[in-house]
Design an enzyme around this catalytic site. Structure first.
Site, short mmCIF file in Angstrom:
data_model
loop_
_atom_site.label_atom_id
_atom_site.label_comp_id
_atom_site.label_asym_id
_atom_site.label_seq_id
_atom_site.Cartn_x
_atom_site.Cartn_y
_atom_site.Cartn_z
N LYS A 116 51.40 -2.47 12.92
CA LYS A 116 51.97 -1.53 12.91
C LYS A 116 51.02 -0.33 11.95
CE LYS A 116 56.86 -3.03 12.60
NZ LYS A 116 57.88 -3.21 11.91
N LYS A 198 57.72 -8.13 26.10
CA LYS A 198 59.24 -8.27 25.65
C LYS A 198 60.00 -7.04 25.92
CE LYS A 198 61.70 -9.38 21.31
NZ LYS A 198 61.49 -9.90 20.13
N LYS A 201 63.21 -1.63 22.25
CA LYS A 201 63.60 -0.58 22.41
C LYS A 201 62.84 0.60 22.05
CE LYS A 201 65.71 -1.60 17.84
NZ LYS A 201 67.14 -2.01 17.01
#
Ligand code: TRP
Length: 333
Positions: A116, A198, A201
């Site tokens: 991140k 994966k 969203k």
């Protein structure tokens, strides 16, 4: 009422974006199964979402919408404790205390932090760094035995275990040491565009993701565009990840054995597979969408749910905190 004979399950999901088919199959369908056998706490972890900048008005709405989506997925509000993390202040209190028993080195090794901070170099805030400690607090507050999460959270869960063990060693038995809960089928739903990734969203390619609030025609369109391969044969093997993913979706939503599903598609083409997968998704998404709308129109009901959830959560959390404060040596108040 909390059922104190049952083992405790805790899981959380961040209220960002809207729920994907991957979340629904990978998490919520399993959560629904667990409510029979465990005392489950399902938290909307709003504080975790603040590690990313949020617009206040949008964020508040998304949080409520998320609660409605939790309920639309069929979770029982009596059996489960469903609440907003920020409503139970013990979470942040315990997080601070556990910060003092967690090492910089441990947090620096978290791969999610590394990922991140690489992706968002403009906002590497301290919250992003201590995110896993807040997660440990979420879990340990309820003396949680099992945590159903995806593989991507395994490292965070290991850290929670280590913090619990460390604390117990210093102060005596205080926290249960949580285990990861891996669901029976563990269906992991992949991106429709890059089936080795994966379904997420936050994917920039909207065709890769099915949202539980997508309209029927959008679902049909996304499925038509789903990436397959040029074998032109419906087989369940790793060389055909796109086809495998569609089979996973079908089998999870129909609750049929994978083998039976594969057999039932024998001799059919990819067009038929995509069409049938779209149909079974719509069959599930439709009632979800309808329930969602009802809940969203009924803000009093939503408020009732989150208030009573927070009250029940607090009942357990405050007991743990009393014990922790006393053990650490804070003057009782
Ligand atoms: N970090 C988790 C995720 O991003 C969300 C989360 C926060 C969580 N606290 C938790 C999951 C406690 C399980 C238990 O998916």
């Amino acid at each position: 009422m909390l059922n104190q004979q049952q083992k405790v399950i805790f899981s959380g999901a961040q209220p960002t974006g809207s729920m994907t088919l991957g979340n629904y199959i990978g998490a919520f369908q399993n959560w629904k199964q667990l409510e029979k056998d465990y005392q489950c706490y399902y938290s909307i972890v709003d504080l975790h979402s603040l590690t990313v900048k949020q617009d206040p008005e949008t964020f508040r709405n998304t949080c409520l919408s998320f609660l409605a989506q939790y309920l639309a997925s069929g979770l029982d509000t009596e059996k489960n404790v469903i609440f907003f993390q920020s409503h139970v202040r013990e979470h942040t209190e315990l997080a601070w205390l556990l910060n003092c028993y967690t090492y910089m080195g441990e947090l620096s090794r978290m791969t999610q932090f590394k990922d991140k901070s690489e992706r968002h170099q403009e906002n590497i805030n301290a919250g992003l760094f201590t995110y896993p400690v807040l997660m440990a607090a979420d879990i340990l507050l309820y003396k949680t035995n099992l945590v159903p999460v995806g593989e991507d959270q395994r490292q965070h869960l290991e850290l929670s275990r280590n913090i619990a063990i460390r604390f117990n060693n210093i102060f005596g038995e205080t926290f249960a040491v949580p285990d990861i809960y891996v669901g029976k089928q563990g269906a992991k739903i992949m991106s429709l565009q890059e089936p080795n990734k994966k379904m997420s969203k936050s994917d920039e390619n909207q065709n890769a993701v099915i949202y539980m609030l997508d309209d029927d025609d959008v679902i049909v369109k996304k499925l038509k565009k789903a990436v397959t391969d040029s074998y032109n044969e419906i087989l369940d093997r790793p060389e055909q990840p796109g086809v495998q993913n569609l089979l996973s979706i079908y089998s999870a939503l129909s609750r049929k054995d994978r083998e039976d599903v594969v057999n039932s598609f024998e001799g059919k083409g990819y067009g038929a597979l995509k069409k049938e997968v779209a149909e079974i998704i719509i069959e599930n998404v439709k009632p979800f969408r309808e329930k969602y709308r009802l809940y969203m129109e009924n803000s009093d009901y939503l408020e009732n749910v989150y208030r009573s959830g927070a009250d029940r959560a607090r009942e357990a959390a405050s007991k743990t905190m009393e014990d922790v404060r006393e053990k650490i040596g804070l003057v009782s108040f």
